[in-house]
Structures are given as C-alpha cells and as structure tokens.
Design an enzyme around this catalytic site. Structure first.
Site, PDB file in Angstrom:
ATOM      1  N   GLU A  74      68.395  59.714  76.739  1.00 33.53           N
ATOM      2  CA  GLU A  74      67.237  60.608  76.644  1.00 33.53           C
ATOM      3  C   GLU A  74      66.951  61.047  75.211  1.00 33.53           C
ATOM      4  OE1 GLU A  74      70.711  63.411  76.901  1.00 33.53           O
ATOM      5  OE2 GLU A  74      70.202  61.438  77.726  1.00 33.53           O
TER       6      GLU A  74
ATOM      7  N   CYS B 155      77.165  60.832  79.241  1.00 41.71           N
ATOM      8  CA  CYS B 155      78.086  61.576  78.376  1.00 41.71           C
ATOM      9  C   CYS B 155      79.185  62.245  79.213  1.00 41.71           C
ATOM     10  CB  CYS B 155      77.314  62.557  77.506  1.00 41.71           C
ATOM     11  SG  CYS B 155      78.285  63.178  76.096  1.00 41.71           S
TER      12      CYS B 155
ATOM     13  N   HIS C  23      73.506  59.178  74.732  1.00 38.32           N
ATOM     14  CA  HIS C  23      72.415  59.929  75.364  1.00 38.32           C
ATOM     15  C   HIS C  23      71.129  59.100  75.336  1.00 38.32           C
ATOM     16  CE1 HIS C  23      74.337  63.857  75.933  1.00 38.32           C
ATOM     17  NE2 HIS C  23      75.057  63.517  74.873  1.00 38.32           N
TER      18      HIS C  23
END
Length: 197
Positions: free
Chosen positions: A181, A77, A179
């Site tokens: 994650e 990001c 993202h």
C-alpha cells in the site's frame, strides 16, 4: 467483491483501505468472525507489536477464525509474521499457519545497516501469480525489525543484514513483509494480483 481488512489492535488499516479504494474496492474493516468468514478476500495488515496483536486476536476468537479460512488471505508486514509459528518479539506464539519462526534482524556484523530496516529494497527470486506483471529486482517499501527466514514457502527474497523471505505462500495464505500500500505502482500491481486470485 467483498474484501475485509481484519481489525486487530494494529496500525496501518487506513493506508490499506485507501490503497484498495484507489483500485475501486470498498473494503470493510472488522473484527467480526462472521463477517471475516463471509469475505471473498481477507487482508491482515499490520504495524505494531506481535504480543499485543495476538492477544487481541485471541480475545476476539479471531485466531481460530483466521486459521480456518479457505478464501485468499494476505498478511502484510506484522500480519505476515503473525501467520508464522512463533515470534521473538515478546516471545509470542503466533497462528502457526506457516511452520516458521520470526527472528529479530541483527546488524552487528553489517556496518552501516541499521535496525529497523526502513526504506526501499528489491525483490528477487519471484514465484507465483502474486507477482504477475512484477519484474525481478522491483522495489517495495519496508519497515520492520523482524524477519522470516527462507523456506519452501518463500516466493520472494530480499537482502538486508541477511537474506529473508519478503513473501511467502502456503495454500490460500500469502504473506508479504513489505508494504504494497506504500509501494506505488508495483505495490498496486501486487494488490491487483491478490484481488484477482
């Protein structure tokens, strides 16, 4: 394997740390140039503002450290945007590893689309080992107001108000606008692929 998550005045380091723990990796969070240089893999995560993030990197000599890394580096990001040349956010000079500008998303000609771009969106035109085991059209989670355009470094494309680079690659440097994650199984697969580089 020694993985270091760069600490640089940006959010989301904890989420990345937890995602790596789920993969059996105990990463260190650090702003020590020596520790970062000694890592097998380096991750530059990020939720935050480009100017303040770059100011922290410069104050801690991390801008030069990151530019000269030779091991695999993943920018997430804001971390991806900082790998570029310049960001419109705060008129910020960035690291310049990718000779590209970071531009603000413009929704004025796309009714119903709001900025920031928040939510799930698809990845298309996938290239390279970072996407091993990941299918065209897979969904990842995005939260951003700025984007990197399409170039020879683009290894994934996504559409939202315009077509932009959702992933880029040059030498040992990788960047993803989404993202991983927060992107469940597909994001986990991408992190596994990065760790296996």
């Amino acid at each position: 394997m020694k993985v270091v998550i760069v600490k640089y005045n940006a959010g989301n380091t904890r989420s990345v740390h937890f995602a790596l723990e789920r993969l059996g990796i105990s990463a260190e969070v650090s702003d020590s140039p020596e520790l970062i240089r000694s890592a097998d893999k380096v991750i530059l995560p990020g939720v935050g503002q480009a100017a303040s993030a770059m100011a922290y990197l410069k104050q801690n000599a991390l801008n030069e450290t990151i530019k000269h890394l030779t091991q695999p580096v993943l920018g997430i990001c804001l971390g991806m945007q900082l790998l570029c040349k310049h960001s419109e956010e705060g008129d910020t000079e960035c690291l310049g590893i990718f000779d590209q500008d970071v531009i603000k998303l413009d929704s004025s000609n796309t009714p119903g689309m709001k900025v920031p771009h928040v939510g799930w969106n698809t990845l298309d035109s996938l290239h390279g080992t970072l996407f091993d085991g990941i299918s065209e059209g897979s969904f990842m989670y995005f939260v951003h107001s700025y984007y990197v355009g399409i170039s020879e470094h683009t290894i994934s494309r996504t559409d939202y108000t315009t077509t932009f680079s959702s992933a880029i690659h040059r030498n040992n440097f990788f960047g993803v606008q989404f993202h991983p994650e927060k992107s469940l199984r597909v994001g986990e697969q991408l992190l596994k692929n990065f760790l296996a580089l």
